[in-house]
Design an enzyme around this catalytic site. Sequence first.
Site, PDB file in Angstrom:
ATOM      1  N   HIS A 122      11.007 -24.460   3.801  1.00 35.74           N
ATOM      2  CA  HIS A 122      12.288 -25.145   3.593  1.00 35.74           C
ATOM      3  C   HIS A 122      13.435 -24.308   4.173  1.00 35.74           C
ATOM      4  CE1 HIS A 122      15.164 -27.660   1.239  1.00 35.74           C
ATOM      5  NE2 HIS A 122      15.870 -26.552   1.263  1.00 35.74           N
ATOM      6  N   GLU A 123      13.389 -23.023   3.926  1.00 29.88           N
ATOM      7  CA  GLU A 123      14.459 -22.151   4.443  1.00 29.88           C
ATOM      8  C   GLU A 123      14.392 -22.056   5.972  1.00 29.88           C
ATOM      9  OE1 GLU A 123      16.767 -21.594   2.572  1.00 29.88           O
ATOM     10  OE2 GLU A 123      15.718 -22.080   0.723  1.00 29.88           O
ATOM     11  N   GLU A 179      19.606 -31.552   3.193  1.00 31.12           N
ATOM     12  CA  GLU A 179      18.621 -31.017   2.256  1.00 31.12           C
ATOM     13  C   GLU A 179      17.319 -31.834   2.332  1.00 31.12           C
ATOM     14  OE1 GLU A 179      18.167 -27.755   0.540  1.00 31.12           O
ATOM     15  OE2 GLU A 179      20.197 -28.325   1.094  1.00 31.12           O
TER      16      GLU A 179
END
Lengths: 477, 191
Positions: free
Chosen positions: A145-146, A229
């Site tokens: 995700h990062e 996101e």
Amino acid sequence: MWELIQQNKRKSKFIFAGMFFILIGLSVSIGLAVEYPVGGYWGAFIGFVLWAVQSSVAYYFGDKIVLRVSQATKVSKESYPQLHNIVEEMKIAASQPYMPEIYVINDEAMNAFATGIRPEKSAICVTAGLLESLNRDELQGVVAHEMSHIINRDVLFMTFAGVMLGTINMISKGFIIGTRAGTSNSRRGRLGSGASKSHPALMLVALVFAIIAPLLANIFYYAISRKREYLADATAVRLTRYPEGLASALEKISGTASNLIWYNSITAPMFIINPMAFSNQDSLFSSSTHPPTPKRIGILRALQNGGKVSFRDYQAIYAKQSGDSKLLPDTALKDKSQIAVRTGMVAAAGVAAAGISRKGAVRNVTDLIMANNGYMFLPCTCGLKIKVPPTMGKSSTQCPRCGKFLTVPSVTAGITHKDDKTSPVAGAVSSFKRENPDSWESFTCSCGFAHQLSPLFRGRRVTCKKCRKIIQVDYPE
Amino acid sequence: MNGMIFVLGLLIIVIVFVIIVIGIYNGLVALRNRVKNSWSQIDVQLKRRHDLIPNLVETAKGFMKHENETFVAVTEARSKAMNAGNSGSVKDIGAAEADLSGSLAKLLLTVENYPELKANQNFLALQEELTSTENKIAFSRQAYNDDVMMLNNKVEMFPSSIIAGMFNFEKADFFEIEDKAEKLAPKVSFN
């Protein structure tokens, strides 16, 4: 393929331009109000310089400042081999030429974030609590995700948008405070001859603008942040091909109430879970940088069950769940390849899976004992969980960390359900509405006795242990 | 006068045509280099796996005295994979590496029966390295196959197919590792 998604900057540019116009419009109108007509140019100039200075500081020193203030330490492969390996795996999966630096924050809270406006200087930062509590698959999900934030250039965009938002807020606040001071003092004395040229009508326009501009900019900013996101989640599962890893990581992270590590409104979108808010809503006006975590988990689980993890599948599930067919950028959806879910490694390779950290386990047990003894748990927005003894006898308490006053929840008394046959409790006189059924919640009965509802409690009524009164428990939709 | 405009127009058309051809050619070269680069990524990880296996076998041997067969299978699969890596085509390498993956998976399954080995720090570190290397192979394979797909599309599709034909651009092979680990799920026998 990743280059394609990077190129999807049209929408972001639109938002960015919108915020820039708000900024310049605001500065010009203030300038005009202060001194007509040359003030307009000065306003535009000052607004632009403020923005440019802050942006260049963010560009050149932003990463260092964030890492320094959050007290992150750079770690090597020798000290954290697994973390290093996972980051490298994600670098390879994303076919990035640059290996991000790895930082660890020595904090038992669970969170992670990415920095790096320039991808060659990017860094991924995780907390010690995260490393302790997540197994390999979950950690991989978080790192993916990062990494997605880095390859989608979210860090760049959100930092600059955040700086813009900050500048708009600063100018409008400064102006409002300034006019307040101006009307109370003698204006001629303070502003000299310039004040005589100020235009009352323009002043009013500028004031209205100063109030509206930050609101508008906020809506722009938070809406785009939430979309990004989702995109980062979708990219992450595209990288790992294992949605369950990220889903269960999100579940674990959101389960712990203490997301206490350092953050501010600019860095908040970079975290895996919003460190600023407890309840993340998904409405247009929500001032949350992140979509609601249960919703994110829901999509990921649906992907896992469906067995496919391409962007199209993510989009399809999102559309099915919320009826909105616009989420991911078109360039991402162009990718028609079907990618199947793989099996988790933890089960396959038998790598020792860590449960909840020891410290966390001790705390959970202590909390249980306290709950049993009638203590109440009040989560503060700063992240602290305040434990209120049952004998306090006050209806509000102050947070020892941020100083905010919190009201102790109590039953809403006096609602009679005499005629209401649909009510599960016949003749119930009081009710308590749960705000967040997935965590511990406390309230006091009208007789003053404190009750706790555990995250597992799903009952419709509670009998007060002291006065034997029946209290109805309501749940949010 | 008219003749000059005609010549000028022709010249412009030719120049535009040349620019387009150069663009397509450069695109093809860039793709071919990307395929080469992502192949070298896979190669690095495959070599890394070959290097790890002797250590793993040495560490495990001390604990697993009765699993000689498994060790022999792993060692043989490793040397086959290394030979394929030195000489073989992408397809041969894929087949040999699949065998190696299979025998490694079998070894790691047998480890489950040896709690002392599972608690050994050295072995745990090796296992993490091996797991990570397997992941890196999988991820770099994914990236490589994506690149190959793009190159092959360009080589086959009009108009880039003409330029690809003129300058001898060839389609690249996908790197397939058949997932033998799943087929090797523990067989229970009651003999």
